[in-house]
Design a protein around this motif. Structure first.
Motif, PDB file in Angstrom:
ATOM      1  N   THR A 110       0.741  -1.244  -0.082  1.00 23.20           N
ATOM      2  CA  THR A 110      -0.039  -0.124   0.032  1.00 23.20           C
ATOM      3  C   THR A 110       0.937   1.221   0.095  1.00 23.20           C
ATOM      4  OG1 THR A 110      -1.690  -1.034   1.350  1.00 23.20           O
ATOM      5  CG2 THR A 110      -1.640   0.992   1.158  1.00 23.20           C
ATOM      6  N   GLU A 111       1.868   1.207   0.846  1.00 22.01           N
ATOM      7  CA  GLU A 111       2.788   2.232   0.871  1.00 22.01           C
ATOM      8  C   GLU A 111       3.510   2.466  -0.264  1.00 22.01           C
ATOM      9  OE1 GLU A 111       7.046   2.784   3.138  1.00 22.01           O
ATOM     10  OE2 GLU A 111       5.478   1.980   4.489  1.00 22.01           O
ATOM     11  N   ALA A 112       4.008   1.623  -1.257  1.00 21.04           N
ATOM     12  CA  ALA A 112       4.659   1.754  -2.278  1.00 21.04           C
ATOM     13  C   ALA A 112       3.662   2.229  -3.410  1.00 21.04           C
ATOM     14  CB  ALA A 112       5.134   0.423  -2.878  1.00 21.04           C
ATOM     15  N   LEU A 113       2.404   1.766  -3.442  1.00 22.60           N
ATOM     16  CA  LEU A 113       1.440   2.156  -4.302  1.00 22.60           C
ATOM     17  C   LEU A 113       1.138   3.496  -4.258  1.00 22.60           C
ATOM     18  CD1 LEU A 113      -0.803   1.297  -6.574  1.00 22.60           C
ATOM     19  CD2 LEU A 113      -2.300   0.948  -4.400  1.00 22.60           C
ATOM     20  N   LYS A 114       1.024   4.048  -2.923  1.00 23.69           N
ATOM     21  CA  LYS A 114       0.899   5.354  -2.797  1.00 23.69           C
ATOM     22  C   LYS A 114       1.806   6.504  -3.285  1.00 23.69           C
ATOM     23  CE  LYS A 114      -0.298   6.210   1.816  1.00 23.69           C
ATOM     24  NZ  LYS A 114      -0.046   6.555   3.312  1.00 23.69           N
ATOM     25  N   GLY A 115       3.060   6.127  -3.590  1.00 25.36           N
ATOM     26  CA  GLY A 115       3.929   6.802  -4.187  1.00 25.36           C
ATOM     27  C   GLY A 115       3.909   6.999  -5.439  1.00 25.36           C
ATOM     28  N   LEU A 116       3.406   5.735  -6.273  1.00 21.40           N
ATOM     29  CA  LEU A 116       3.247   5.545  -7.454  1.00 21.40           C
ATOM     30  C   LEU A 116       1.948   6.248  -8.128  1.00 21.40           C
ATOM     31  CD1 LEU A 116       4.045   1.734  -8.062  1.00 21.40           C
ATOM     32  CD2 LEU A 116       5.339   3.648  -8.930  1.00 21.40           C
ATOM     33  N   LEU A 117       0.823   6.224  -7.353  1.00 19.72           N
ATOM     34  CA  LEU A 117      -0.166   7.051  -7.687  1.00 19.72           C
ATOM     35  C   LEU A 117      -0.374   8.460  -7.976  1.00 19.72           C
ATOM     36  CD1 LEU A 117      -3.084   4.728  -5.834  1.00 19.72           C
ATOM     37  CD2 LEU A 117      -2.322   4.573  -8.441  1.00 19.72           C
ATOM     38  N   SER A 118       0.678   8.876  -7.123  1.00 18.94           N
ATOM     39  CA  SER A 118       0.648  10.375  -7.396  1.00 18.94           C
ATOM     40  C   SER A 118       1.388  11.019  -8.613  1.00 18.94           C
ATOM     41  CB  SER A 118       1.381  11.023  -6.154  1.00 18.94           C
ATOM     42  OG  SER A 118       2.685  10.497  -6.013  1.00 18.94           O
ATOM     43  N   GLY A 119       2.282   9.911  -9.167  1.00 16.61           N
ATOM     44  CA  GLY A 119       2.851  10.429 -10.295  1.00 16.61           C
ATOM     45  C   GLY A 119       2.055   9.768 -11.620  1.00 16.61           C
ATOM     46  N   HIS A 120       1.290   9.033 -11.394  1.00 20.48           N
ATOM     47  CA  HIS A 120       0.687   8.288 -12.390  1.00 20.48           C
ATOM     48  C   HIS A 120       0.004   8.948 -13.639  1.00 20.48           C
ATOM     49  CE1 HIS A 120      -0.751   4.620 -14.533  1.00 20.48           C
ATOM     50  NE2 HIS A 120      -2.074   5.197 -14.571  1.00 20.48           N
ATOM     51  N   ALA A 121       0.532   9.160 -14.838  1.00 21.95           N
ATOM     52  CA  ALA A 121      -0.326   9.548 -15.751  1.00 21.95           C
ATOM     53  C   ALA A 121      -0.927   8.468 -16.523  1.00 21.95           C
ATOM     54  CB  ALA A 121       0.613  10.208 -17.011  1.00 21.95           C
ATOM     55  N   GLY A 122      -2.206   9.020 -17.181  1.00 21.88           N
ATOM     56  CA  GLY A 122      -3.238   8.043 -17.787  1.00 21.88           C
ATOM     57  C   GLY A 122      -4.310   7.600 -16.883  1.00 21.88           C
ATOM     58  N   ARG A 123      -5.087   6.657 -17.490  1.00 23.11           N
ATOM     59  CA  ARG A 123      -6.286   6.094 -16.869  1.00 23.11           C
ATOM     60  C   ARG A 123      -5.906   5.907 -15.424  1.00 23.11           C
ATOM     61  NH1 ARG A 123     -10.489   2.620 -20.090  1.00 23.11           N
ATOM     62  NH2 ARG A 123     -11.662   3.329 -17.894  1.00 23.11           N
ATOM     63  N   ALA A 124      -6.887   6.127 -14.500  1.00 19.38           N
ATOM     64  CA  ALA A 124      -6.481   5.824 -12.879  1.00 19.38           C
ATOM     65  C   ALA A 124      -6.677   4.321 -12.953  1.00 19.38           C
ATOM     66  CB  ALA A 124      -7.764   6.530 -12.216  1.00 19.38           C
ATOM     67  N   PRO A 125      -5.823   3.606 -12.427  1.00 17.30           N
ATOM     68  CA  PRO A 125      -5.723   2.085 -12.373  1.00 17.30           C
ATOM     69  C   PRO A 125      -6.674   1.623 -11.125  1.00 17.30           C
ATOM     70  CG  PRO A 125      -3.744   3.104 -11.262  1.00 17.30           C
ATOM     71  CD  PRO A 125      -4.503   4.236 -11.628  1.00 17.30           C
ATOM     72  N   GLU A 126      -7.136   0.456 -11.144  1.00 17.25           N
ATOM     73  CA  GLU A 126      -7.687  -0.135 -10.274  1.00 17.25           C
ATOM     74  C   GLU A 126      -6.642  -1.227  -9.740  1.00 17.25           C
ATOM     75  OE1 GLU A 126     -11.507  -2.055 -11.505  1.00 17.25           O
ATOM     76  OE2 GLU A 126     -10.779  -3.896 -10.313  1.00 17.25           O
ATOM     77  N   VAL A 127      -6.439  -1.041  -8.380  1.00 16.58           N
ATOM     78  CA  VAL A 127      -5.367  -1.837  -7.630  1.00 16.58           C
ATOM     79  C   VAL A 127      -6.055  -2.504  -6.489  1.00 16.58           C
ATOM     80  CG1 VAL A 127      -3.218  -1.886  -6.738  1.00 16.58           C
ATOM     81  CG2 VAL A 127      -3.531  -0.422  -8.309  1.00 16.58           C
ATOM     82  N   VAL A 128      -6.170  -3.913  -6.264  1.00 18.29           N
ATOM     83  CA  VAL A 128      -6.764  -4.423  -5.441  1.00 18.29           C
ATOM     84  C   VAL A 128      -5.570  -5.107  -4.410  1.00 18.29           C
ATOM     85  CG1 VAL A 128      -8.287  -6.440  -4.465  1.00 18.29           C
ATOM     86  CG2 VAL A 128      -8.743  -4.769  -6.426  1.00 18.29           C
ATOM     87  N   ILE A 129      -5.339  -4.733  -3.203  1.00 17.96           N
ATOM     88  CA  ILE A 129      -4.337  -5.419  -2.309  1.00 17.96           C
ATOM     89  C   ILE A 129      -5.108  -6.254  -1.317  1.00 17.96           C
ATOM     90  CG2 ILE A 129      -2.450  -4.936  -0.798  1.00 17.96           C
ATOM     91  CD1 ILE A 129      -1.890  -2.263  -2.362  1.00 17.96           C
ATOM     92  N   ASP A 130      -5.035  -7.529  -1.306  1.00 17.75           N
ATOM     93  CA  ASP A 130      -5.833  -8.565  -0.415  1.00 17.75           C
ATOM     94  C   ASP A 130      -5.260  -8.062   0.874  1.00 17.75           C
ATOM     95  OD1 ASP A 130      -6.775  -9.641  -2.547  1.00 17.75           O
ATOM     96  OD2 ASP A 130      -5.998 -11.768  -2.200  1.00 17.75           O
ATOM     97  N   ARG A 131      -6.497  -8.009   1.873  1.00 13.76           N
ATOM     98  CA  ARG A 131      -6.057  -7.899   3.125  1.00 13.76           C
ATOM     99  C   ARG A 131      -5.753  -9.331   3.985  1.00 13.76           C
ATOM    100  NH1 ARG A 131      -5.016  -3.231   2.600  1.00 13.76           N
ATOM    101  NH2 ARG A 131      -4.586  -2.907   4.700  1.00 13.76           N
ATOM    102  N   ASN A 132      -5.227  -9.009   5.175  1.00 10.87           N
ATOM    103  CA  ASN A 132      -4.485 -10.190   5.977  1.00 10.87           C
ATOM    104  C   ASN A 132      -3.908 -11.095   5.327  1.00 10.87           C
ATOM    105  OD1 ASN A 132      -6.292  -9.005   8.134  1.00 10.87           O
ATOM    106  ND2 ASN A 132      -8.133 -10.195   7.134  1.00 10.87           N
ATOM    107  N   LEU A 133      -2.778 -10.626   4.544  1.00 10.39           N
ATOM    108  CA  LEU A 133      -1.924 -11.364   3.810  1.00 10.39           C
ATOM    109  C   LEU A 133      -0.754 -12.282   5.003  1.00 10.39           C
ATOM    110  CD1 LEU A 133      -0.892  -9.259   0.899  1.00 10.39           C
ATOM    111  CD2 LEU A 133      -2.423 -11.342   0.718  1.00 10.39           C
ATOM    112  N   PRO A 134      -0.486 -13.333   4.760  1.00  6.78           N
ATOM    113  CA  PRO A 134       0.389 -13.865   5.823  1.00  6.78           C
ATOM    114  C   PRO A 134       1.500 -13.103   5.769  1.00  6.78           C
ATOM    115  CG  PRO A 134       0.226 -15.519   3.692  1.00  6.78           C
ATOM    116  CD  PRO A 134      -0.793 -14.304   3.711  1.00  6.78           C
TER     117      PRO A 134
END
Lengths: 257, 158
Positions: A110-134
Motif C-alpha cells: 500500500t505504501e509503495a502504491l501511494k508513491g506511484l499513484l501520485s505520479g501516475h499519468a493516464g487512466r486511473a488504475p484499479e489496484v486491489v491489495i488483499d487484506r490479511n496476507l500472511p
C-alpha cells in the motif's frame, strides 16, 4: 593415504582463498559502479541546466527547430538521470545492511502504491491489495523495492486506453509465503521471460523506458538477499503474474547478507 | 551588532559554482558569496590563514554551503573540523551534495550540519533552493522543509 589427506587440505585452502578473492573482486566492482554513477551526475547536471537555460531565456532568439533540439537535450538528460538513479538503487541494494523483521505485505504494498499513484499519468488504475496476507520475514526497504518495481511496471505496460488492473494476493506455503501480483498488461512473450530479471536486459525497442531493464534486476537482487525466489507467468495480450516466495519464519537476526 | 551575512560555498565543480551564482543573483540574494574550491581551501578560509588572512577581502562567513565530494579533503572532514573549533560554533553549515546515501546523511547529521540538500538536476529547482536559502539567511528561520528527514529518498530530483 597421507598424500590424499594433504591434497584435501590443500584443496580446501585453495577454495577458501579463491572465494575470498572473488568476494573482494565483486566488492570492488560494486564500489566502482557506485562511484561511476555518482561522477556521471555532475556533468549531466551541467548538460541539463545549460540546455534548460537555453530554452527558457534564449528561446525567443532561437528558431523553432533549434528550440526543439534544446528540449530534446533536456529530456535526454532527464532519462539518463533516471537510469543513473536506477543503477545507484541497484548498487545500493547489494551493499545495504539488512534488518529482518516480520512484516505485513499489504502495508508495504500500500505504501509503495501511494508513491506511484501520485505520479501516475493516464487512466486511473484499479489496484486491489488483499487484506490479511500472511506475514513475511523480510527487510522493509527491500520489500518496498519489490512492490514498487512490480507495481510500477504493471501500471506502465498496459495496452493503449486500457485501465490498468492489478491484484496483490498471497498464501502460505509451508515455511514460505507466496505473494502474487497479477495484472492485465501487455504480457511478456515466452522467449523473453527467462531474460526478464537480468541487469541491463532490454526487452524490445518499442518501450521508451530506459529503466525497465534495471528495475526487474533490482527486484531479483532484493528477493535473493531475503533468501527468496521470484518469477513470472505471462501470456502476450492476457497479462502477467509476477510471484515472490519469501520466508515466513523468524530467523536469527543479523543473518544473511 | 550582527555581522553582515557571508555565505562560503565550498564546491569544486565549476559549472555547479556558476549555476549557484546565477541562481543567487536571480533570487536577489542579500548576502555576500565567497567560494572555496577544495576542502583545504575552505579550512584555510575559515581559519583566516595564508591567502585568506585579509578579512576585508575575505570576510568571515556566517553560513557554509558544503559539497561532500571534494578534492584534498572530503566535505565531512571539513564539517568535523568546523565543529571542533570553538570560535566557529555560531556558523551555520548546510550540506549540498549529489549523494543520496543514507550513511552520508547520517554522518552529516552526527557531525552537526543543519540541513542536507540534494543537488537538483533542474535549474528551476535550484533557483527555488537559492530563494529558500536567501530567506533563511535573511530571517534566521530555517525553512521547515529543510528540517532533518528520516532518510533521503532514493528518487525524485527534477
Amino acid at each position: 593415504m597421507q598424500k590424499v589427506q594433504d591434497l584435501n587440505t590443500n584443496l580446501e585452502e585453495r577454495v577458501t582463498e579463491r572465494t575470498q578473492r572473488l568476494r573482494s573482486a565483486i566488492r570492488e566492482l560494486e564500489a566502482f559502479s557506485y562511484t561511476i554513477a555518482h561522477d556521471l551526475r555532475t556533468p549531466l547536471r551541467a548538460i541539463h541546466r545549460f540546455s534548460e537555460i537555453l530554452v527558457s531565456e534564449y528561446g525567443p532568439r532561437i528558431e523553432e527547430q533549434g528550440q526543439h533540439y534544446a528540449r530534446q537535450i533536456v529530456s535526454g538528460a532527464e532519462k539518463m538521470d533516471t537510469l543513473i538513479n536506477d543503477l545507484l538503487e541497484y548498487s545500493r541494494l547489494t551493499q545495504s545492511e539488512l534488518h529482518f523483521q516480520m512484516l505485513h505485505p499489504e502495508d508495504t504494498a500500500t505504501e509503495a502504491l501511494k508513491g506511484l499513484l501520485s505520479g501516475h499519468a493516464g487512466r486511473a488504475p484499479e489496484v486491489v491489495i488483499d487484506r490479511n496476507l500472511p506475514e513475511v520475514d523480510a527487510d522493509r526497504i527491500l520489500l518496498h523495492q519489490v512492490f514498487l518495481n512490480f507495481l510500477s511496471n504493471a501500471l506502465k505496460f498496459v495496452g493503449k486506453d486500457v485501465q490498468p488492473k492489478v491484484r496483490v494476493s498471497g498464501e502460505r506455503r509451508g515455511a514460505h509465503v507466496l505473494l502474487s501480483m497479477s495484472d492485465n498488461g501487455i504480457g511478456i512473450p515466452p522467449e523473453l521471460q527467462g531474460r526478464l530479471f537480468r541487469v541491463f536486459e532490454r526487452l524490445g525497442d518499442s518501450r521508451n523506458d530506459p529503466g525497465t531493464g534495471i528495475r526487474l534486476a533490482i527486484v531479483r537482487r532484493a528477493v535473493e538477499r531475503m533468501e527468496g525466489e521470484c518469477g513470472v507467468e505471462s501470456e502476450v495480450g492476457k497479462g502477467s503474474r509476477f510471484w515472490v516466495r519469501l520466508p515466513s519464519t523468524v530467523r536469527d537476526s543479523g543473518g544473511a547478507s | 551588532m550582527t555581522p553582515d551575512p557571508v555565505l562560503l560555498l565550498v564546491e569544486d565543480d565549476e559549472s555547479d559554482v556558476l549555476f549557484l551564482k546565477r541562481a543567487f543573483q536571480k533570487a536577489g540574494a542579500t548576502f555576500r558569496l565567497q567560494v572555496a574550491q577544495t576542502g583545504r581551501d575552505a579550512i584555510a578560509y575559515l581559519a583566516g590563514e595564508g591567502a585568506y588572512a585579509d578579512r576585508s577581502a575575505f570576510p568571515a562567513p556566517t553560513h557554509v554551503l558544503l559539497d561532500l565530494n571534494l578534492p584534498e579533503k572530503p566535505g565531512l572532514e571539513v564539517l568535523e573540523w568546523i565543529r571542533s573549533v570553538p570560535a566557529l560554533s555560531g556558523i551555520h553549515v548546510s550540506i549540498l551534495t549529489s549523494s543520496r546515501e543514507s550513511r552520508d546523511l547520517r554522518r552529516g547529521r552526527e557531525l552537526g550540519a543543519e540541513c542536507y540538500l540534494v543537488k537538483p538536476m533542474s535549474f528551476a529547482v535550484l533557483l527555488d533552493l537559492a530563494r529558500s536559502l536567501n530567506e533563511w539567511i535573511r530571517t534566521g528561520q530555517i525553512p521547515p522543509a529543510w528540517e532533518w528527514p528520516a532518510e533521503v529518498s532514493g528518487r525524485s530530483t527534477k
